[in-house]
Design a protein around this motif. Structure first.
Motif, PDB file in Angstrom:
ATOM      1  N   ARG A 124       0.824  -1.209   0.000  1.00 32.82           N
ATOM      2  CA  ARG A 124       0.000   0.000   0.000  1.00 32.82           C
ATOM      3  C   ARG A 124       0.858   1.259   0.000  1.00 32.82           C
ATOM      4  O   ARG A 124       0.521   2.254   0.642  1.00 32.82           O
ATOM      5  CB  ARG A 124      -0.940  -0.021   1.218  1.00 32.82           C
ATOM      6  CG  ARG A 124      -1.962  -1.137   1.150  1.00 32.82           C
ATOM      7  CD  ARG A 124      -2.868  -0.948  -0.065  1.00 32.82           C
ATOM      8  NE  ARG A 124      -3.714  -2.105  -0.319  1.00 32.82           N
ATOM      9  CZ  ARG A 124      -4.514  -2.221  -1.372  1.00 32.82           C
ATOM     10  NH1 ARG A 124      -4.545  -1.260  -2.271  1.00 32.82           N
ATOM     11  NH2 ARG A 124      -5.244  -3.296  -1.546  1.00 32.82           N
ATOM     12  N   GLU A 126       1.153   3.458  -2.174  1.00 31.80           N
ATOM     13  CA  GLU A 126       0.473   4.623  -2.738  1.00 31.80           C
ATOM     14  C   GLU A 126      -0.318   5.408  -1.702  1.00 31.80           C
ATOM     15  O   GLU A 126      -0.657   6.572  -1.922  1.00 31.80           O
ATOM     16  CB  GLU A 126      -0.442   4.197  -3.870  1.00 31.80           C
ATOM     17  CG  GLU A 126       0.289   3.681  -5.086  1.00 31.80           C
ATOM     18  CD  GLU A 126       1.237   4.721  -5.661  1.00 31.80           C
ATOM     19  OE1 GLU A 126       0.765   5.726  -6.219  1.00 31.80           O
ATOM     20  OE2 GLU A 126       2.459   4.544  -5.529  1.00 31.80           O
ATOM     21  N   SER A 127      -0.620   4.798  -0.569  1.00 28.99           N
ATOM     22  CA  SER A 127      -1.359   5.520   0.475  1.00 28.99           C
ATOM     23  C   SER A 127      -0.528   6.653   1.069  1.00 28.99           C
ATOM     24  O   SER A 127      -1.067   7.542   1.722  1.00 28.99           O
ATOM     25  CB  SER A 127      -1.786   4.557   1.583  1.00 28.99           C
ATOM     26  OG  SER A 127      -0.657   4.047   2.284  1.00 28.99           O
ATOM     27  N   ASP A 129       1.145   8.795  -0.766  1.00 33.04           N
ATOM     28  CA  ASP A 129       1.138   9.890  -1.733  1.00 33.04           C
ATOM     29  C   ASP A 129       0.193  10.997  -1.260  1.00 33.04           C
ATOM     30  O   ASP A 129      -0.943  10.718  -0.865  1.00 33.04           O
ATOM     31  CB  ASP A 129       0.667   9.357  -3.086  1.00 33.04           C
ATOM     32  CG  ASP A 129       0.937  10.325  -4.221  1.00 33.04           C
ATOM     33  OD1 ASP A 129       0.640  11.529  -4.060  1.00 33.04           O
ATOM     34  OD2 ASP A 129       1.431   9.878  -5.271  1.00 33.04           O
ATOM     35  N   ALA A 132      -3.254  10.813  -2.553  1.00 33.82           N
ATOM     36  CA  ALA A 132      -4.007   9.578  -2.334  1.00 33.82           C
ATOM     37  C   ALA A 132      -5.448   9.837  -1.929  1.00 33.82           C
ATOM     38  O   ALA A 132      -6.355   9.113  -2.316  1.00 33.82           O
ATOM     39  CB  ALA A 132      -3.312   8.710  -1.283  1.00 33.82           C
ATOM     40  N   TRP A 139      -4.895   3.270  -4.669  1.00 35.78           N
ATOM     41  CA  TRP A 139      -3.986   3.581  -5.770  1.00 35.78           C
ATOM     42  C   TRP A 139      -4.028   5.068  -6.040  1.00 35.78           C
ATOM     43  O   TRP A 139      -5.102   5.638  -6.215  1.00 35.78           O
ATOM     44  CB  TRP A 139      -4.394   2.802  -7.019  1.00 35.78           C
ATOM     45  CG  TRP A 139      -3.371   2.874  -8.115  1.00 35.78           C
ATOM     46  CD1 TRP A 139      -3.461   3.600  -9.269  1.00 35.78           C
ATOM     47  CD2 TRP A 139      -2.109   2.224  -8.151  1.00 35.78           C
ATOM     48  NE1 TRP A 139      -2.332   3.441 -10.026  1.00 35.78           N
ATOM     49  CE2 TRP A 139      -1.471   2.591  -9.362  1.00 35.78           C
ATOM     50  CE3 TRP A 139      -1.428   1.367  -7.275  1.00 35.78           C
ATOM     51  CZ2 TRP A 139      -0.209   2.133  -9.717  1.00 35.78           C
ATOM     52  CZ3 TRP A 139      -0.179   0.917  -7.629  1.00 35.78           C
ATOM     53  CH2 TRP A 139       0.417   1.282  -8.835  1.00 35.78           C
ATOM     54  N   ALA A 140      -2.864   5.706  -6.094  1.00 32.28           N
ATOM     55  CA  ALA A 140      -2.813   7.152  -6.250  1.00 32.28           C
ATOM     56  C   ALA A 140      -2.063   7.564  -7.505  1.00 32.28           C
ATOM     57  O   ALA A 140      -1.732   8.732  -7.656  1.00 32.28           O
ATOM     58  CB  ALA A 140      -2.177   7.792  -5.024  1.00 32.28           C
ATOM     59  N   GLY A 142       0.912   5.839  -8.924  1.00 31.83           N
ATOM     60  CA  GLY A 142       2.161   5.148  -9.202  1.00 31.83           C
ATOM     61  C   GLY A 142       3.438   5.898  -8.892  1.00 31.83           C
ATOM     62  O   GLY A 142       4.522   5.353  -9.065  1.00 31.83           O
ATOM     63  N   TRP A 143       3.365   7.138  -8.423  1.00 33.36           N
ATOM     64  CA  TRP A 143       4.581   7.907  -8.139  1.00 33.36           C
ATOM     65  C   TRP A 143       5.422   7.248  -7.054  1.00 33.36           C
ATOM     66  O   TRP A 143       6.616   6.989  -7.240  1.00 33.36           O
ATOM     67  CB  TRP A 143       4.193   9.327  -7.748  1.00 33.36           C
ATOM     68  CG  TRP A 143       5.285  10.179  -7.162  1.00 33.36           C
ATOM     69  CD1 TRP A 143       5.347  10.667  -5.888  1.00 33.36           C
ATOM     70  CD2 TRP A 143       6.458  10.679  -7.816  1.00 33.36           C
ATOM     71  NE1 TRP A 143       6.467  11.439  -5.711  1.00 33.36           N
ATOM     72  CE2 TRP A 143       7.176  11.469  -6.870  1.00 33.36           C
ATOM     73  CE3 TRP A 143       6.978  10.541  -9.110  1.00 33.36           C
ATOM     74  CZ2 TRP A 143       8.373  12.099  -7.179  1.00 33.36           C
ATOM     75  CZ3 TRP A 143       8.184  11.185  -9.418  1.00 33.36           C
ATOM     76  CH2 TRP A 143       8.872  11.951  -8.463  1.00 33.36           C
ATOM     77  N   THR A 145       5.187   4.151  -5.752  1.00 27.94           N
ATOM     78  CA  THR A 145       5.563   2.790  -6.140  1.00 27.94           C
ATOM     79  C   THR A 145       6.735   2.803  -7.104  1.00 27.94           C
ATOM     80  O   THR A 145       7.678   2.008  -6.979  1.00 27.94           O
ATOM     81  CB  THR A 145       4.375   2.068  -6.786  1.00 27.94           C
ATOM     82  OG1 THR A 145       3.299   2.015  -5.846  1.00 27.94           O
ATOM     83  CG2 THR A 145       4.744   0.648  -7.190  1.00 27.94           C
ATOM     84  N   ALA A 284       4.050   7.199 -13.265  1.00 25.07           N
ATOM     85  CA  ALA A 284       3.182   7.993 -12.408  1.00 25.07           C
ATOM     86  C   ALA A 284       2.170   8.766 -13.237  1.00 25.07           C
ATOM     87  O   ALA A 284       2.499   9.327 -14.271  1.00 25.07           O
ATOM     88  CB  ALA A 284       4.011   8.972 -11.585  1.00 25.07           C
ATOM     89  N   ARG A 293      -1.969   4.576 -12.583  1.00 24.63           N
ATOM     90  CA  ARG A 293      -1.034   4.571 -13.240  1.00 24.63           C
ATOM     91  C   ARG A 293      -1.921   4.602 -13.507  1.00 24.63           C
ATOM     92  O   ARG A 293      -1.982   3.958 -12.477  1.00 24.63           O
ATOM     93  CB  ARG A 293      -0.310   4.806 -13.141  1.00 24.63           C
ATOM     94  CG  ARG A 293       0.775   4.027 -13.243  1.00 24.63           C
ATOM     95  CD  ARG A 293       1.658   3.600 -13.126  1.00 24.63           C
ATOM     96  NE  ARG A 293       2.506   3.592 -12.625  1.00 24.63           N
ATOM     97  CZ  ARG A 293       2.983   3.115 -12.632  1.00 24.63           C
ATOM     98  NH1 ARG A 293       2.946   3.134 -12.874  1.00 24.63           N
ATOM     99  NH2 ARG A 293       3.661   2.786 -12.523  1.00 24.63           N
TER     100      ARG A 293
END
Length: 293
Positions: A124, A126-127, A129, A132, A139-140, A142-143, A145, A284, A293
C-alpha cells in the motif's frame, strides 16, 4: 511475449549496420565482428533485457526522478537497494514540501518537517502519496511505487510486451548512449508482472481505464556495457500528459544511506525486479479527480 521481428527487418538492420562506424552506440555491448572490427548490432529487445538484468544483479542504485504534468512538478533523489533485503532513502519534494521517504524490508514511512511520518507496507505504498485522498482507494497514480522500484523494471516489461524502436545515439552526461522507445498496452505491460496479485492487477488496470489511458510509452537510454542510465515514461489520458524521467547512477553501491542526489536537479525523472513485489514499475499519473497509473 511479442513475436520476433520479421526476417526482413533483421536484414534491414544488418544493412544499416554495415555503414556504421566503430563508435556507433547501436552496438551497446561493444562487441566487434571478427573480420571488419565493426560493432555488432543487437535487437532492442536483447539490449533492454540485458540492461534490466544488469540492474537486477547490481542490487542497488542512486536515482533522481522528476515528474511533470498538469498537477505540477515533483522530484525525488537518493539511494535504493533490492533483493533479499530492500532499502530506500529518498528526498522528495511534492505538494507538502520536502520530506524523506524511507523503506526497509517492506516497511515504509514518509515524513515532512514538523509532522509525524505516515507509514505503510509496500503493498500500500500509494497511500503515502499526498494525492491519495483524491484518488481511488488503494492507488494514487504510481509515483511512490515507481520511486521504490528497481528502475530496470520498465525495460524488462517493455522488452517482453512492447513494440520497440531504436532511435539512434545521443550524447548524455558526457558520453554516447543508445536511445530506444517502447510502446505497449496497459494490459500487456502489467501482464508481464508475475508479482502482482489478481486483485492488485484488477485495481491497477481499473485505475488506468478510469483515467482514459490505453497504452504506455517509455524511452530508455543505455550506455555501453548495457548500463541503463535514464528511463522516461509518457502517459496520456483524460488528465493530460504526465512525463516522468529517472536518471540512474551509482549502480550497485547505492544503499539506503545515499542521501545525495546523482547530479543537478532537473537532469531527469521514473520507473523488472524491484524491491517491491512488482517488476513492472508503473509510470506515475495523476489520481482521478472526478473525471478521469
Amino acid at each position: 511475449m511479442p513475436a520476433l521481428r520479421p526476417a526482413v527487418k533483421g536484414l534491414a538492420l544488418l544493412l544499416v549496420a554495415a555503414g556504421l562506424t566503430a563508435c556507433s552506440v547501436l552496438a551497446v555491448s561493444g562487441d566487434r565482428t571478427p573480420i571488419s572490427d565493426r560493432p555488432t548490432v543487437r535487437p532492442p529487445r536483447q539490449v533492454l533485457l540485458s540492461a534490466s538484468q544488469r540492474l537486477d544483479d547490481a542490487g542497488g542504485a542512486r536515482i533522481q526522478a522528476v515528474e511533470e504534468g498538469p498537477s505540477g512538478r515533483r522530484t525525488a533523489s537518493g539511494g535504493l537497494s533490492w533483493g533479499a533485503h530492500d532499502e530506500a532513502e529518498l528526498t522528495v519534494t511534492d505538494e507538502r514540501g520536502t520530506g524523506v521517504l524511507r523503506g526497509r524490508d517492506g516497511a515504509l514511512d514518509l515524513g515532512y518537517p514538523g509532522t509525524a511520518p505516515r507509514t505503510a507496507d509496500r503493498e500500500r505504498a500509494e497511500s503515502l502519496d499526498p494525492r491519495a485522498a483524491a484518488g481511488p482507494a488503494g492507488w494514487a497514480g504510481g509515483w511512490i511505487t515507481g520511486l521504490l522500484s528497481n528502475p530496470g523494471g520498465p525495460a524488462r516489461s517493455m522488452a517482453l510486451a512492447g513494440r520497440l524502436t531504436p532511435l539512434g545515439g545521443e550524447q548524455l552526461n558526457g558520453g554516447t548512449v543508445a536511445h530506444y522507445r517502447g510502446t505497449a498496452s496497459v494490459a500487456d505491460y502489467f501482464g508481464t508482472d508475475e508479482g502482482l496479485s489478481p486483485a492488485r492487477l484488477t485495481e491497477v488496470l481499473g485505475y488506468y481505464d478510469r483515467n482514459g489511458v490505453a497504452s504506455l510509452d517509455y524511452e530508455f537510454w543505455v550506455a555501453p556495457g548495457d548500463r541503463l542510465v535514464r528511463v522516461r515514461s509518457t502517459v496520456r489520458g483524460t488528465f493530460g500528459v504526465v512525463v516522468t524521467t529517472t536518471d540512474v547512477t551509482g549502480t550497485g553501491d547505492a544503499g539506503a544511506d545515499a542521501t545525495a542526489g546523482p547530479g543537478p536537479e532537473g537532469t531527469a525523472g521514473s520507473t523488472a525486479a524491484p524491491p517491491a513485489s512488482s517488476s513492472a514499475a508503473p509510470p506515475a499519473v495523476p489520481p482521478a479527480t472526478g473525471a478521469a497509473r
